[in-house]
Design a protein around this motif. Structure first.
Motif, PDB file in Angstrom:
ATOM      1  N   PHE A  49      46.090  44.215 135.886  1.00 32.58           N
ATOM      2  CA  PHE A  49      46.847  44.370 134.639  1.00 32.58           C
ATOM      3  C   PHE A  49      46.147  45.367 133.719  1.00 32.58           C
ATOM      4  CE2 PHE A  49      48.660  43.213 130.539  1.00 32.58           C
ATOM      5  CZ  PHE A  49      49.994  42.947 130.861  1.00 32.58           C
ATOM      6  N   ALA A  50      44.821  45.293 133.660  1.00 31.49           N
ATOM      7  CA  ALA A  50      44.064  46.224 132.821  1.00 31.49           C
ATOM      8  C   ALA A  50      44.263  47.663 133.272  1.00 31.49           C
ATOM      9  CB  ALA A  50      42.578  45.860 132.848  1.00 31.49           C
ATOM     10  N   ALA A  51      44.572  47.852 134.562  1.00 33.13           N
ATOM     11  CA  ALA A  51      44.790  49.198 135.106  1.00 33.13           C
ATOM     12  C   ALA A  51      46.247  49.644 134.995  1.00 33.13           C
ATOM     13  CB  ALA A  51      44.345  49.236 136.568  1.00 33.13           C
ATOM     14  N   GLY A  52      47.111  48.783 134.432  1.00 32.58           N
ATOM     15  CA  GLY A  52      48.493  49.186 134.215  1.00 32.58           C
ATOM     16  C   GLY A  52      49.496  48.651 135.200  1.00 32.58           C
ATOM     17  N   GLN A  53      49.072  47.799 136.129  1.00 37.40           N
ATOM     18  CA  GLN A  53      50.011  47.162 137.059  1.00 37.40           C
ATOM     19  C   GLN A  53      50.524  45.891 136.387  1.00 37.40           C
ATOM     20  OE1 GLN A  53      48.329  46.909 141.110  1.00 37.40           O
ATOM     21  NE2 GLN A  53      46.797  48.399 140.450  1.00 37.40           N
ATOM     22  N   LEU A  54      51.593  46.051 135.609  1.00 41.46           N
ATOM     23  CA  LEU A  54      52.014  45.011 134.681  1.00 41.46           C
ATOM     24  C   LEU A  54      52.867  43.920 135.308  1.00 41.46           C
ATOM     25  CD1 LEU A  54      52.945  47.210 131.572  1.00 41.46           C
ATOM     26  CD2 LEU A  54      50.698  46.330 132.268  1.00 41.46           C
ATOM     27  N   GLY A  55      53.566  44.206 136.397  1.00 45.64           N
ATOM     28  CA  GLY A  55      54.492  43.222 136.935  1.00 45.64           C
ATOM     29  C   GLY A  55      55.627  42.975 135.952  1.00 45.64           C
ATOM     30  N   VAL A  56      56.262  41.809 136.065  1.00 44.94           N
ATOM     31  CA  VAL A  56      57.345  41.441 135.148  1.00 44.94           C
ATOM     32  C   VAL A  56      56.720  40.798 133.916  1.00 44.94           C
ATOM     33  CG1 VAL A  56      59.418  40.056 134.822  1.00 44.94           C
ATOM     34  CG2 VAL A  56      58.959  41.105 137.051  1.00 44.94           C
ATOM     35  N   LEU A  57      56.865  41.448 132.776  1.00 47.63           N
ATOM     36  CA  LEU A  57      56.257  40.950 131.548  1.00 47.63           C
ATOM     37  C   LEU A  57      56.966  39.692 131.068  1.00 47.63           C
ATOM     38  CD1 LEU A  57      55.685  44.231 129.514  1.00 47.63           C
ATOM     39  CD2 LEU A  57      53.948  42.807 130.609  1.00 47.63           C
ATOM     40  N   GLN A  58      56.181  38.695 130.738  1.00 54.13           N
ATOM     41  CA  GLN A  58      56.722  37.441 130.205  1.00 54.13           C
ATOM     42  C   GLN A  58      56.544  37.416 128.690  1.00 54.13           C
ATOM     43  OE1 GLN A  58      58.175  34.923 131.750  1.00 54.13           O
ATOM     44  NE2 GLN A  58      57.570  34.937 133.892  1.00 54.13           N
ATOM     45  N   PRO A  59      57.593  37.082 127.936  1.00 51.37           N
ATOM     46  CA  PRO A  59      57.431  36.940 126.481  1.00 51.37           C
ATOM     47  C   PRO A  59      56.389  35.890 126.109  1.00 51.37           C
ATOM     48  CG  PRO A  59      59.753  37.067 127.055  1.00 51.37           C
ATOM     49  CD  PRO A  59      59.003  36.940 128.350  1.00 51.37           C
ATOM     50  N   ALA A  60      56.158  34.920 126.993  1.00 53.79           N
ATOM     51  CA  ALA A  60      55.209  33.853 126.693  1.00 53.79           C
ATOM     52  C   ALA A  60      53.755  34.260 126.914  1.00 53.79           C
ATOM     53  CB  ALA A  60      55.529  32.620 127.547  1.00 53.79           C
ATOM     54  N   TYR A  61      53.504  35.462 127.403  1.00 50.89           N
ATOM     55  CA  TYR A  61      52.119  35.912 127.573  1.00 50.89           C
ATOM     56  C   TYR A  61      51.387  35.888 126.229  1.00 50.89           C
ATOM     57  CZ  TYR A  61      52.666  37.908 132.319  1.00 50.89           C
ATOM     58  OH  TYR A  61      52.849  38.096 133.660  1.00 50.89           O
ATOM     59  N   ALA A  62      50.091  35.629 126.289  1.00 53.70           N
ATOM     60  CA  ALA A  62      49.258  35.779 125.102  1.00 53.70           C
ATOM     61  C   ALA A  62      49.354  37.225 124.616  1.00 53.70           C
ATOM     62  CB  ALA A  62      47.811  35.415 125.423  1.00 53.70           C
ATOM     63  N   ARG A  63      49.210  37.419 123.327  1.00 49.90           N
ATOM     64  CA  ARG A  63      49.527  38.723 122.729  1.00 49.90           C
ATOM     65  C   ARG A  63      48.521  39.810 123.075  1.00 49.90           C
ATOM     66  NH1 ARG A  63      50.818  34.489 118.794  1.00 49.90           N
ATOM     67  NH2 ARG A  63      53.018  34.137 119.245  1.00 49.90           N
ATOM     68  N   SER A  64      47.356  39.441 123.553  1.00 53.35           N
ATOM     69  CA  SER A  64      46.409  40.479 123.976  1.00 53.35           C
ATOM     70  C   SER A  64      46.959  41.231 125.185  1.00 53.35           C
ATOM     71  CB  SER A  64      45.050  39.852 124.302  1.00 53.35           C
ATOM     72  OG  SER A  64      45.173  38.903 125.347  1.00 53.35           O
ATOM     73  N   SER A  76      50.624  55.626 128.038  1.00 50.81           N
ATOM     74  CA  SER A  76      49.226  55.893 127.718  1.00 50.81           C
ATOM     75  C   SER A  76      48.339  54.933 128.492  1.00 50.81           C
ATOM     76  CB  SER A  76      48.977  55.731 126.214  1.00 50.81           C
ATOM     77  OG  SER A  76      47.617  55.912 125.902  1.00 50.81           O
ATOM     78  N   ALA A  77      47.310  55.443 129.150  1.00 54.20           N
ATOM     79  CA  ALA A  77      46.435  54.617 129.978  1.00 54.20           C
ATOM     80  C   ALA A  77      45.141  54.292 129.247  1.00 54.20           C
ATOM     81  CB  ALA A  77      46.129  55.335 131.285  1.00 54.20           C
ATOM     82  N   PHE A  78      44.374  53.405 129.829  1.00 55.28           N
ATOM     83  CA  PHE A  78      43.044  53.072 129.345  1.00 55.28           C
ATOM     84  C   PHE A  78      42.010  53.656 130.307  1.00 55.28           C
ATOM     85  CE2 PHE A  78      45.668  49.825 127.402  1.00 55.28           C
ATOM     86  CZ  PHE A  78      45.126  49.686 126.128  1.00 55.28           C
ATOM     87  N   THR A  79      40.876  54.051 129.777  1.00 58.65           N
ATOM     88  CA  THR A  79      39.807  54.590 130.604  1.00 58.65           C
ATOM     89  C   THR A  79      39.192  53.472 131.436  1.00 58.65           C
ATOM     90  OG1 THR A  79      38.056  54.189 128.977  1.00 58.65           O
ATOM     91  CG2 THR A  79      39.296  56.269 128.788  1.00 58.65           C
ATOM     92  N   PRO A  80      38.457  53.817 132.507  1.00 58.69           N
ATOM     93  CA  PRO A  80      37.786  52.771 133.299  1.00 58.69           C
ATOM     94  C   PRO A  80      36.885  51.877 132.454  1.00 58.69           C
ATOM     95  CG  PRO A  80      37.799  54.839 134.509  1.00 58.69           C
ATOM     96  CD  PRO A  80      38.342  55.150 133.141  1.00 58.69           C
ATOM     97  N   ALA A  81      36.184  52.467 131.482  1.00 59.60           N
ATOM     98  CA  ALA A  81      35.309  51.655 130.625  1.00 59.60           C
ATOM     99  C   ALA A  81      36.135  50.694 129.781  1.00 59.60           C
ATOM    100  CB  ALA A  81      34.472  52.565 129.730  1.00 59.60           C
ATOM    101  N   GLU A  82      37.256  51.170 129.267  1.00 56.59           N
ATOM    102  CA  GLU A  82      38.126  50.301 128.478  1.00 56.59           C
ATOM    103  C   GLU A  82      38.727  49.198 129.345  1.00 56.59           C
ATOM    104  OE1 GLU A  82      40.021  52.960 124.896  1.00 56.59           O
ATOM    105  OE2 GLU A  82      40.683  53.418 126.942  1.00 56.59           O
ATOM    106  N   GLN A  83      39.076  49.522 130.567  1.00 60.07           N
ATOM    107  CA  GLN A  83      39.634  48.509 131.468  1.00 60.07           C
ATOM    108  C   GLN A  83      38.611  47.410 131.746  1.00 60.07           C
ATOM    109  OE1 GLN A  83      41.400  50.303 134.994  1.00 60.07           O
ATOM    110  NE2 GLN A  83      42.174  52.028 133.777  1.00 60.07           N
ATOM    111  N   ARG A  84      37.359  47.798 131.892  1.00 56.37           N
ATOM    112  CA  ARG A  84      36.313  46.786 132.096  1.00 56.37           C
ATOM    113  C   ARG A  84      36.169  45.907 130.857  1.00 56.37           C
ATOM    114  NH1 ARG A  84      33.928  51.238 134.752  1.00 56.37           N
ATOM    115  NH2 ARG A  84      32.750  51.828 132.892  1.00 56.37           N
ATOM    116  N   ALA A  85      36.276  46.518 129.687  1.00 54.65           N
ATOM    117  CA  ALA A  85      36.183  45.752 128.439  1.00 54.65           C
ATOM    118  C   ALA A  85      37.346  44.773 128.316  1.00 54.65           C
ATOM    119  CB  ALA A  85      36.153  46.703 127.242  1.00 54.65           C
ATOM    120  N   LEU A  86      38.544  45.210 128.704  1.00 56.92           N
ATOM    121  CA  LEU A  86      39.715  44.338 128.650  1.00 56.92           C
ATOM    122  C   LEU A  86      39.553  43.149 129.592  1.00 56.92           C
ATOM    123  CD1 LEU A  86      42.563  47.014 128.624  1.00 56.92           C
ATOM    124  CD2 LEU A  86      41.922  45.508 126.726  1.00 56.92           C
TER     125      LEU A  86
END
Length: 755
Positions: A49-64, A76-86
């Protein structure tokens, strides 16, 4: 996850944010659960998910997760460092790993201290409980830097004065008093006399200030640090300038409620003073971090909007983890109901990110219109997904939105959500053939774009569109996206927390999801259940479950022809029950045939006339389950439907769906009548006991009767009972003791059971 749970979780997260406190975890026992579709968070591993493979988004997901999805949906993507932080951020929130790093801190200090003193002080607890009425909350009072500073200072003083010097021994004794306040109490070192060494007097002043801080004497600590900050000769002057702000923040966090605003405003002023002084540049990073915390408390709307802009920006964010934590904490405060509040707080929707999340998670009046308006004005994938999610198949706009959804390329982060909702809307609008063709095309050419949860969503929709029993059975079982203890609704895979034998044994196996079990239990008639058992479409485990359900159902509903025909199949699948099944088949009189079925059920408490959702009952059929899942108790234990369990909209398998398309109206009617007749039997212990008593009264010489009466009494203790069960328990007990006083089964039945 219910809203009540969410409020509790956010309270915990606030405590972690402000104080690094440890949450208390729930106690068991818990059972392993199959999670077919995640609704609280995306499917593990979170790196996808951090890399952008979102699947079917659920409205009930936590907001982060939705905050991250927003960026990807907008291209817009996140850098590898940002993905690790996420990923680290989500792991910290979801998995309460009980870190014992504090033991390393205190251990390092005690080892350094042994250079001066041979005997260790009492154990140091770094967590301190709050005062009433919050005495069940604790926070991290003494952090790692406290011990690092103490060790460094001790080494310097040993180098200057010597390890055996009275000066160092006195310093260590005072430091022991300082750290004794970490876990509770109020022990403040005495000031040194005016003729003592100047450096030692400066050290003692700092120790006194620190002790007051840890003892929650915040006003005294502030005065102490201000005096040190004004002393140009103190080696602690620079640190004291910063610690004034920390003291004010701590007071504003856990001090008197009426002084919180004043304390935080004073902390803001102190931090801005530090940041304006270039001579204090070494304190600027830490001070900026503290200032952000203060502003979050003092100016929530301003900070929320600022963080929304930061998180929406395409530039790399070195502070992503903290910014996301702060943003979602603030947003949760607006979108979650306040305890005791009669009116919801108005959500500041100035920024598109906040507007999108609030809209995506809302199902109230005007949401659909707002989402469509934003889609029409922006043509952004974020608002296309929000519009698709809010729409129903009969809406006049559905056809246009379906067409737009089908245009989304598979390379887009929005693809899985757009494709799923296109299928859902086609089905809701009655275009079943088109929906089935789109599902088949998607599963054939774009399957890899769907994670395990999203794939189960598609398979569940295809099951409802089955054109034959075989097609239905293929999709009625699915491999869970996770196996979870799910004791608090977090849906965390068990193998993320511990290694359990149950997980290894069941992982990767197919089970009935709630919709497949619902159709088999409540919609398919016995004639089709028998056919399903005879076919080899179902995997071994589900087929075995269905075979026992179909046989017992047929026997209870007096469909002896079907029950007899199922005996050879069930005997092969469950060999240990073969003898009892053969007795049933060879019995001719209807009343005796019914008793033989009841007798077999008594001896195999795991039998039930339904299939289970997910893993079901783990205890062998012939054994009594420790948690009363015996004699058709799973009807009490099945999870609630999405509508019963959650206020935020979610998309998953539900039990309110129309019957599978291949069923004829006559089959639907027959299945409904059979389900109604089965439920009319009432609580299983009552029904079983009535049947046994009836047979015992008419056939008292049957050698099986004493054992059957004994087991009937047991059902009223170890099955799921109701208000009438105690009456039947006593009736069976009395009959057993009155007519069979010398039977060994009577001796094994010393009690009857009252609910």
């Amino acid at each position: 996850m219910t809203r009540k749970y969410l409020r509790s979780l956010f309270a915990v997260l606030l405590a972690v944010l402000l104080f690094n406190s440890m949450p208390a975890l729930a106690c068991g026992p818990f059972t392993l659960e199959a999670v077919f579709v995640h609704t609280v968070h995306p499917t593990f591993p979170m790196e996808r998910f951090a890399a952008g493979q979102l699947g079917v988004l659920q409205p009930a997901y936590a907001r982060s997760y939705l905050s991250v999805a927003y960026r990807y949906l907008n291209g817009s993507a996140f850098t590898p460092a940002e993905q690790r932080a996420l990923t680290k951020f989500w792991q910290d929130r979801l998995i309460y790993r009980y870190s014992r790093e504090d033991e390393d801190w205190t251990k390092a200090w005690l080892e350094a201290r042994r250079r001066v003193a041979n005997q260790d002080p009492e154990s140091i607890s770094v967590y301190r409980s709050r005062e009433k009425p919050n005495e069940y909350e604790s926070y991290l009072n003494c952090q790692k830097d406290s011990f690092d500073t103490a060790i460094a200072t001790l080494n310097e003083r040993i180098a200057k004065y010597g390890a055996d010097s009275p000066a160092v021994k006195t310093w260590v004794a005072a430091q022991d008093q300082v750290f004794s306040n970490c876990g509770g109490g109020s022990v403040i070192p005495e000031q040194l006399p005016s003729d003592a060494d100047a450096l030692l007097r400066a050290d003692r002043a700092y120790q006194i200030a620190a002790a007051n801080f840890y003892a929650e004497h915040f006003d005294e600590a502030r005065k102490d640090f201000e005096a040190i900050a004004a002393d140009a000769n103190s080696p602690w002057q620079r640190s004291a300038v910063y610690l004034i702000a920390r003291t004010l923040i701590r007071k504003g966090s856990i001090g008197p409620a009426e002084q919180k605003q004043e304390s935080l405003s004073a902390a803001e002023a102190q931090l801005r003073k530090i940041l304006a002084d270039n001579k204090l540049s070494s304190l600027h990073v830490a001070s900026t971090r503290l200032l952000n915390l203060v502003r979050l408390r003092l100016y929530p709307v301003e900070r929320l909007n600022e963080l929304a802009r930061i998180l929406s920006a395409k530039t790399e964010n070195q502070n992503l983890k903290q910014d996301l934590w702060d943003y979602t904490f603030l947003l949760d405060g607006y979108l979650e109901d306040e305890e005791g509040s009669s009116e919801p707080r108005e959500v500041p929707k100035t920024e598109d990110l906040t507007d999108w999340i609030a809209t995506f998670q809302d199902s109230g009046a005007g949401v659909k219109e707002h989402a469509l308006e934003r889609w029409q004005s922006t043509h952004a994938n974020t608002w296309l997904v929000a519009s698709l999610t809010a729409l129903e198949g009969k809406d006049p706009k559905a056809a246009d939105l379906i067409a737009e959804a089908r245009k989304v390329p598979s390379s887009s982060a929005a693809f899985a959500s757009a494709r799923f909702h296109a299928i859902r809307l086609l089905m809701e609008s009655g275009k079943n053939a088109e929906a089935r063709a789109l599902i088949d095309q998607t599963l054939k050419s774009a399957r890899t774009h769907f994670d395990e949860s999203s794939l189960n969503l598609l398979i569940g929709r295809r099951m409802l569109l089955a054109s034959s029993l075989a097609e239905f059975l293929i999709d009625a079982t699915r491999i869970p996206a996770a196996l979870s203890w799910n004791d608090d609704g977090r849906e965390v895979p068990a193998d993320q927390e511990e290694t359990f034998t149950e997980t290894k044994k069941q992982k990767g196996k197919p089970f009935f999801d709630v919709d497949g079990a619902h159709a088999l239990n409540q919609q398919l008639p016995l004639s089709l259940l028998k056919e399903a058992v005879r076919s080899d479409v179902l995997p071994a485990g589900p087929r075995r479950d269905l075979a026992q359900a179909a046989w017992l159902r047929a026997a209870l509903l007096s469909d002896t022809t079907t029950a007899d025909e199922l005996v050879p199949l069930l005997g092969k699948l469950v060999p240990e029950i073969s003898e009892l099944l053969n007795n049933y088949r060879s019995t001719t009189p209807p009343d005796e045939k019914k008793f033989v079925a009841i007798y077999a059920w008594l001896k195999f408490p795991g039998l039930e006339p339904i299939v289970d959702v997910g893993l079901g009952r783990e205890t062998p059929l012939h054994e009594q389950d420790s948690y009363r899942d015996n004699w058709w108790c799973s009807s009490y234990l099945q999870p609630a439907t999405a509508e019963e369990n959650r206020e935020v909209v979610e998309f998953t398998a539900t039990t309110d769906a129309a019957p599978p398309r291949f069923l004829t109206p006559a089959e639907v009617e027959r299945g409904a009548k059979e389900w109604s007749a089965l439920n009319a039997l009432g609580a299983a212990p009552n029904y079983i006991t009535r049947q046994v008593i009836q047979w015992a009264n008419s056939h008292p010489a049957d050698p099986r009767v004493p054992e059957a009466l004994h087991l009937a009494v047991k059902t009223t203790r170890f099955g799921c009972t109701d208000k009438d069960s105690s009456r039947w328990s006593k009736a069976a007990f009395d009959l057993l003791h009155r007519k069979y006083p010398t039977s060994p089964w009577t001796k094994k039945t010393p009690y009857w059971f009252k609910d």
